[in-house]
Scaffold this motif. Structure first.
Motif, PDB file in Angstrom:
ATOM      1  N   GLU A 194       0.833  -1.300  -0.050  1.00 26.57           N
ATOM      2  CA  GLU A 194      -0.264  -0.072  -0.172  1.00 26.57           C
ATOM      3  C   GLU A 194       0.963   1.158   0.086  1.00 26.57           C
ATOM      4  O   GLU A 194       2.113   1.238   0.696  1.00 26.57           O
ATOM      5  CB  GLU A 194      -0.706  -0.053   1.219  1.00 26.57           C
ATOM      6  N   ASP A 195       0.231   2.157  -0.827  1.00 25.02           N
ATOM      7  CA  ASP A 195       1.053   3.473  -0.670  1.00 25.02           C
ATOM      8  C   ASP A 195       0.127   4.710  -0.529  1.00 25.02           C
ATOM      9  O   ASP A 195      -0.910   4.497  -0.320  1.00 25.02           O
ATOM     10  CB  ASP A 195       1.591   3.675  -2.315  1.00 25.02           C
ATOM     11  N   ALA A 196       1.221   5.653   0.080  1.00 25.88           N
ATOM     12  CA  ALA A 196       0.387   6.993   0.473  1.00 25.88           C
ATOM     13  C   ALA A 196       0.834   8.269  -0.507  1.00 25.88           C
ATOM     14  O   ALA A 196       2.004   8.212  -0.298  1.00 25.88           O
ATOM     15  CB  ALA A 196       0.542   7.319   2.032  1.00 25.88           C
ATOM     16  N   PRO A 223       1.485  11.785   5.347  1.00 30.22           N
ATOM     17  CA  PRO A 223       1.373  10.587   4.527  1.00 30.22           C
ATOM     18  C   PRO A 223       2.431   9.537   5.218  1.00 30.22           C
ATOM     19  O   PRO A 223       2.694   8.189   4.981  1.00 30.22           O
ATOM     20  CB  PRO A 223       1.902  10.706   3.137  1.00 30.22           C
ATOM     21  N   LYS A 261       2.744   6.328  10.211  1.00 28.65           N
ATOM     22  CA  LYS A 261       2.391   4.992   9.979  1.00 28.65           C
ATOM     23  C   LYS A 261       1.158   4.443  10.840  1.00 28.65           C
ATOM     24  O   LYS A 261       0.321   3.725  10.277  1.00 28.65           O
ATOM     25  CB  LYS A 261       3.684   3.979  10.378  1.00 28.65           C
ATOM     26  N   ILE A 298      -1.760   5.391   8.878  1.00 27.96           N
ATOM     27  CA  ILE A 298      -2.021   4.742   7.613  1.00 27.96           C
ATOM     28  C   ILE A 298      -2.553   3.159   8.023  1.00 27.96           C
ATOM     29  O   ILE A 298      -3.424   2.939   7.167  1.00 27.96           O
ATOM     30  CB  ILE A 298      -0.635   4.433   6.811  1.00 27.96           C
ATOM     31  N   ASN A 299      -2.215   3.051   8.931  1.00 26.39           N
ATOM     32  CA  ASN A 299      -2.600   1.476   9.293  1.00 26.39           C
ATOM     33  C   ASN A 299      -4.214   1.576   9.661  1.00 26.39           C
ATOM     34  O   ASN A 299      -4.743   0.501   9.809  1.00 26.39           O
ATOM     35  CB  ASN A 299      -1.913   0.838  10.629  1.00 26.39           C
ATOM     36  N   GLN A 341      -6.293   3.466   8.210  1.00 31.65           N
ATOM     37  CA  GLN A 341      -6.850   3.872   7.243  1.00 31.65           C
ATOM     38  C   GLN A 341      -7.437   5.405   7.457  1.00 31.65           C
ATOM     39  O   GLN A 341      -8.606   5.488   6.768  1.00 31.65           O
ATOM     40  CB  GLN A 341      -7.940   3.054   6.646  1.00 31.65           C
ATOM     41  N   TYR A 375      -5.683   8.291   6.208  1.00 26.68           N
ATOM     42  CA  TYR A 375      -4.887   9.123   5.319  1.00 26.68           C
ATOM     43  C   TYR A 375      -5.773   9.345   4.148  1.00 26.68           C
ATOM     44  O   TYR A 375      -6.134   8.142   3.615  1.00 26.68           O
ATOM     45  CB  TYR A 375      -3.538   8.953   5.054  1.00 26.68           C
ATOM     46  N   GLN A 431      -4.442   7.226   0.625  1.00 28.63           N
ATOM     47  CA  GLN A 431      -3.594   6.063   0.608  1.00 28.63           C
ATOM     48  C   GLN A 431      -4.436   5.229  -0.432  1.00 28.63           C
ATOM     49  O   GLN A 431      -5.566   5.185  -0.550  1.00 28.63           O
ATOM     50  CB  GLN A 431      -3.513   5.510   1.971  1.00 28.63           C
ATOM     51  N   TYR A 488       6.828   1.782   1.827  1.00 26.39           N
ATOM     52  CA  TYR A 488       5.557   1.382   1.621  1.00 26.39           C
ATOM     53  C   TYR A 488       5.233   0.897   2.763  1.00 26.39           C
ATOM     54  O   TYR A 488       5.648   0.513   3.936  1.00 26.39           O
ATOM     55  CB  TYR A 488       5.511   0.483   0.211  1.00 26.39           C
ATOM     56  N   TYR A 489       3.858   0.140   2.671  1.00 28.92           N
ATOM     57  CA  TYR A 489       3.022  -0.205   3.881  1.00 28.92           C
ATOM     58  C   TYR A 489       2.381  -1.520   3.301  1.00 28.92           C
ATOM     59  O   TYR A 489       2.430  -1.943   2.225  1.00 28.92           O
ATOM     60  CB  TYR A 489       2.030   0.673   4.309  1.00 28.92           C
TER      61      TYR A 489
END
Length: 286
Positions: free
Chosen positions: A112-114, A231, A234, A237-238, A240, A242, A245, A281-282
């Motif tokens: 996954e990308d932001a 972004p 972390k 992002i985890n 969800q 942002y 993403q 990346y994630y």
């Protein structure tokens, strides 16, 4: 034998128009020769993964190039690739073309990308909300007045229409980009453009963001008044949280699956996932 050839690849550490990683055995077995094309957002990560994969799979050869998600998908349609890296899903028209040509695909979401929005380090603001960003990128707001209070003209650094990131940002904001937006070849060009332009704004994959003192990553809020999120956060992002993403795809020809499967397995392994995270990346939560 490991061969690195300059052709179509971008480095986040230094600008390069193109770069291709080719790993070839002196007597290469064509049944294990993999061609991967597509997303510039993914190409750096794909190269690093391939380098580590090759260390323990020297009977395989891999040729990797960027050029944009659209190019990778077109290469599958034309029989010029086994894997298309794509930072967007297939369009309805692309799905139709694959069906018409009786080409079957396997779809993999491997990371996954932001998407990060960047300005020069001396830009007098640290965040922007989504409605204002949409107005600026569409050209309906041509100055930085709504963000900084100064009526300085905005310069937009973006990608060509075959870029998955271009499509992602456009669709996420529900806009058409300003006709005055500069269309750059890739993330590295955008980074360099922003460093030289105090009135510029551009977008790149978070995996391309380095600790470069000449670039500032803007925090994004969904709407005015809501907390702005980076972004590079972390935890956000985890969770969800942002706004920009997205999953990163690999489309694989079904006829190529047997030779590609070992590389896909490596991506999903503990070592592969460690490389993905270390590259900025994630791991997609599935």
């Amino acid at each position: 034998m490991l061969i690195l050839c300059a052709y179509h690849f971008e480095s986040p550490m230094r600008y390069s128009v193109c770069f291709v990683l080719m790993m070839l055995l002196a007597c290469s077995n064509r049944q294990k020769a993999i061609k991967m094309k597509g997303s510039d957002t993914e190409v750096n990560l794909a190269v690093v993964l391939a380098e580590h994969f090759y260390k323990v799979n020297k009977d395989h050869s891999l040729a990797i190039s960027g050029g944009g998600s659209g190019l990778g998908i077109a290469s599958l349609l034309n029989g010029q690739a086994d894997i298309a890296n794509s930072s967007r899903p297939l369009t309805a028209e692309e799905i139709k073309l694959f069906k018409q040509r009786h080409i079957e695909l396997k779809t993999i979401v491997f990371a996954e990308d932001a998407t990060a929005f960047i300005v020069r380090s001396d830009f007098p603001a640290d965040s922007i909300d989504v409605p204002t960003l949409a107005a600026i990128l569409s050209g309906s707001s041509k100055t930085w007045q709504p963000v900084t209070g100064n009526p300085v003209p905005v310069n937009i650094y973006g990608r060509q229409s075959n870029s998955g990131t271009h499509s992602f940002v456009r669709n996420k904001l529900g806009i058409q980009f300003s006709r005055e937006a500069k269309e750059m070849n890739g993330n590295a060009q955008i980074m360099e453009g922003i460093k030289a332009d105090g009135s510029g704004i551009g977008y790149v994959g978070a995996g391309y963001i380095t600790h470069d003192s000449k670039v500032k990553v803007l925090k994004i809020s969904d709407s005015s008044g809501k907390p702005a999120i980076s972004p590079l956060d972390k935890k956000a992002i985890n969770e969800q949280r942002y706004f920009f993403q997205r999953p990163l795809y690999q489309f694989v020809l079904s006829t190529s699956w047997n030779k590609v499967a070992p590389f896909v397995d490596f991506e999903k392994s503990a070592e592969g996932q460690k490389i993905i995270r270390a590259s900025g990346y994630y791991i997609t939560q599935q």
